[in-house]
Design an enzyme around this catalytic site. Structure first.
Site, PDB file in Angstrom:
ATOM      1  N   SER A 111     -11.386  45.172 -80.994  1.00 45.77           N
ATOM      2  CA  SER A 111     -10.249  46.040 -81.236  1.00 45.77           C
ATOM      3  C   SER A 111     -10.769  47.444 -81.574  1.00 45.77           C
ATOM      4  O   SER A 111     -11.598  47.980 -80.843  1.00 45.77           O
ATOM      5  CB  SER A 111      -9.375  45.444 -82.346  1.00 45.77           C
ATOM      6  OG  SER A 111      -8.071  45.923 -82.287  1.00 45.77           O
TER       7      SER A 111
ATOM      8  N   ASP B  28      -3.731  40.038 -73.477  1.00 48.13           N
ATOM      9  CA  ASP B  28      -3.756  41.019 -74.558  1.00 48.13           C
ATOM     10  C   ASP B  28      -3.157  42.346 -74.102  1.00 48.13           C
ATOM     11  O   ASP B  28      -3.676  42.979 -73.186  1.00 48.13           O
ATOM     12  CB  ASP B  28      -5.200  41.229 -75.004  1.00 48.13           C
ATOM     13  CG  ASP B  28      -5.321  42.213 -76.163  1.00 48.13           C
ATOM     14  OD1 ASP B  28      -4.305  42.481 -76.814  1.00 48.13           O
ATOM     15  OD2 ASP B  28      -6.450  42.680 -76.410  1.00 48.13           O
TER      16      ASP B  28
ATOM     17  N   HIS C 206      -6.115  38.641 -77.761  1.00 50.44           N
ATOM     18  CA  HIS C 206      -6.887  39.716 -78.383  1.00 50.44           C
ATOM     19  C   HIS C 206      -8.260  39.214 -78.842  1.00 50.44           C
ATOM     20  O   HIS C 206      -8.356  38.318 -79.663  1.00 50.44           O
ATOM     21  CB  HIS C 206      -6.095  40.280 -79.559  1.00 50.44           C
ATOM     22  CG  HIS C 206      -6.490  41.662 -79.967  1.00 50.44           C
ATOM     23  ND1 HIS C 206      -6.611  42.702 -79.074  1.00 50.44           N
ATOM     24  CD2 HIS C 206      -6.791  42.191 -81.192  1.00 50.44           C
ATOM     25  CE1 HIS C 206      -6.951  43.810 -79.722  1.00 50.44           C
ATOM     26  NE2 HIS C 206      -7.073  43.516 -80.999  1.00 50.44           N
TER      27      HIS C 206
END
Length: 493
Positions: free
Chosen positions: A181, A431, A456
């Site tokens: 991320s 995602d 994710h």
């Protein structure tokens, strides 16, 4: 990730955390990692051991007037690090408490023995315990001025230099940066900016192109919508916004909504925008954590939670508003009350320790400007355009600063990154942050790995018996590249 605070920057529910009433239209971009409910254990987490250490960092690496220092926290595990100059796997900390990311990055723990690696998890400045000005770190814009990705990367570089100097038998250790991320963005940028410090990087679910002018602002929410592909699922969610408007137009309707959703407090007319923002955030978070096994990364959830959610929304698309919203309420409770232990749902629930939301808001209001928009046609959300000026005004009201819209592209190269090397960009096909990710290989050493049935940064999680073959193959390929980079570094050092 964690992303930004743009036109569709943060849902209204998130904004209520700190402002008590930001305008919904301006800040609606989702947080890279959603709004987390603190959980201390999960079936997928294993008992891990590490030393908690602190390193004295400069507050300002790029100027000479501020000579202060602060203690940066980092976690270290040397259980499998036995060989002289053995490799170091270095996690580039995200916008939160580093222990939480340490416990949720099982991939590093799973491969440490195979690589004989030292594990280091470094906390990002201004998050967790790594506060440059202690309890006053968020008190004013002057102190917040040192909260930037550039300063964080410099922290990581200085820390690694120190570790290689102070640890015995580490002077020539190959260091690989790993992150997911926002942490994945940092790992990629770390390799780009400090190639002499890290030999390569794994950037998982890292939307390094989710910035102005790089990708269409509507792509993120299109992917969210595609994830809700069950029979009539996205269609009924798209209809639900008008149904909420209709039902909430009376006091009786507001009371009915509050009871139907099991809310902790009765909705008022002025709460409706925040309520819809809370719903929108729920669908986004579900898209990010649509994992193939039970997990509690954001909330305790069943296997493939979106399938369970959509099972409540299969009915015909012309049912009455209250029947539609009954289904929406049941779907929402899959996310917020899968265990059945939650007494009521709080639409302004905040993170209480794992993630630093105010810090991320500041970063979004300075350099992490990630435009987002919806049209209600190609996605299942209410139409909302990206409005940079409105976003900038909100940021100024909150922090006294204005965002630099194009700075991230300038400082990190935007899409012109072909001169760099040894970076793996992994993205999950489920995602929504894949919208700003690198999904096609740029060269032999700038490699994209797409995991079609991955959410994710699924590849950074622990191995699990329910893992799809695609993520198993992705992890194996990532380790193969690691070994290749380590071998290359041994030849050239």
């Amino acid at each position: 990730m964690r992303a930004q605070t743009g036109s569709l920057a943060l849902t209204a529910a998130l904004l209520l955390l700190f402002t008590g009433g930001f305008h919904v239209f301006a800040l609606k971009t989702p947080h890279l990692l959603g709004r987390h409910r603190v959980t201390r254990s999960s079936p997928q987490q294993r008992a891990v051991s590490y030393k908690t250490l602190y390193f004295e960092q400069q507050i300002d690496h790029f100027g000479f007037l501020e000579n202060g220092t602060f203690k940066q926290r980092y976690l270290l595990n040397d259980q499998h690090w036995h060989q002289k100059n053995g490799p170091i796997l270095f996690y580039t900390g995200n916008e939160g408490d580093i222990t939480w990311f340490c416990n949720n990055t099982g991939f590093m723990w799973d491969i440490a023995e195979e690589l004989g690696a030292l594990l280091v998890f470094a906390e990002h400045r201004y998050y967790g315990e790594s506060l440059p000005f202690g309890d006053e770190s968020y008190s004013n814009a002057k102190y917040l001025n040192y909260l930037t990705s550039e300063q964080a990367l410099a922290d990581f570089a200085v820390l690694i230099k120190n570790l290689k100097y102070t640890l015995s038998d580490a002077q020539n250790s190959a260091v690989i940066a790993i992150g997911g991320s926002y942490g994945g963005m940092l790992s990629a940028w770390f390799r780009m900016k400090y190639p002499s410090v890290v030999i390569g990087a794994l950037a998982a679910s890292a939307p390094i192109w989710q910035f102005t002018g790089m990708v269409p602002c509507g792509d993120f929410y299109k992917i969210v919508t595609q994830d809700f592909s069950g029979i009539n699922c996205s269609k009924n969610i798209r209809r639900s916004w008008m149904a909420v408007n209709n039902v909430s137009s009376t006091d009786e309707g507001l009371l009915w909504l509050s009871k139907e959703f099991g809310l902790c407090s009765t909705l008022k007319e002025e709460d409706v925008g925040g309520f819809k923002g809370w719903l929108q955030e729920t669908w986004v978070n579900l898209a990010m954590v649509d994992y193939p096994y039970e997990a509690n990364f954001l909330q305790p959830l069943p296997r493939w939670p979106i399938k369970v959610v959509c099972s409540h929304l299969k009915f015909d698309t012309n049912v009455p508003d209250k029947q539609l919203l009954h289904g929406i309420a049941q779907a929402v409770k899959v996310y917020y009350n899968y265990t059945g232990n939650v007494v009521c749902l709080n639409t302004s629930q905040t993170a209480t320790g794992n993630l630093g939301f105010r810090g991320w808001f500041y970063q979004a209001c300075t350099e992490m400007v990630m435009p987002m928009c919806t049209d209600g046609i190609q996605d299942m959300f209410e139409p909302q355009a990206w409005n940079f000026q409105a976003f900038s005004d909100e940021c100024y009201d909150l922090f006294g600063v204005r965002p630099r819209e194009h700075w991230a592209g300038t400082v990190y190269g935007g899409k012109n990154i072909g001169s760099h090397s040894n970076i793996i960009f992994s993205n999950g096909g489920l995602d929504p942050w894949m919208s700003g990710g690198v999904t096609k290989s740029i060269s032999d050493s700038l490699v994209a790995i797409v995991i079609p049935d991955g959410a994710h940064h699924l590849d950074l999680r622990y191995n699990n018996e329910y893992d799809p073959e695609t993520v198993i193959a992705a992890r194996a390929l990532e380790v193969q590249y690691f070994k290749q980079w380590i071998k290359q570094s041994e030849i050239t050092r």
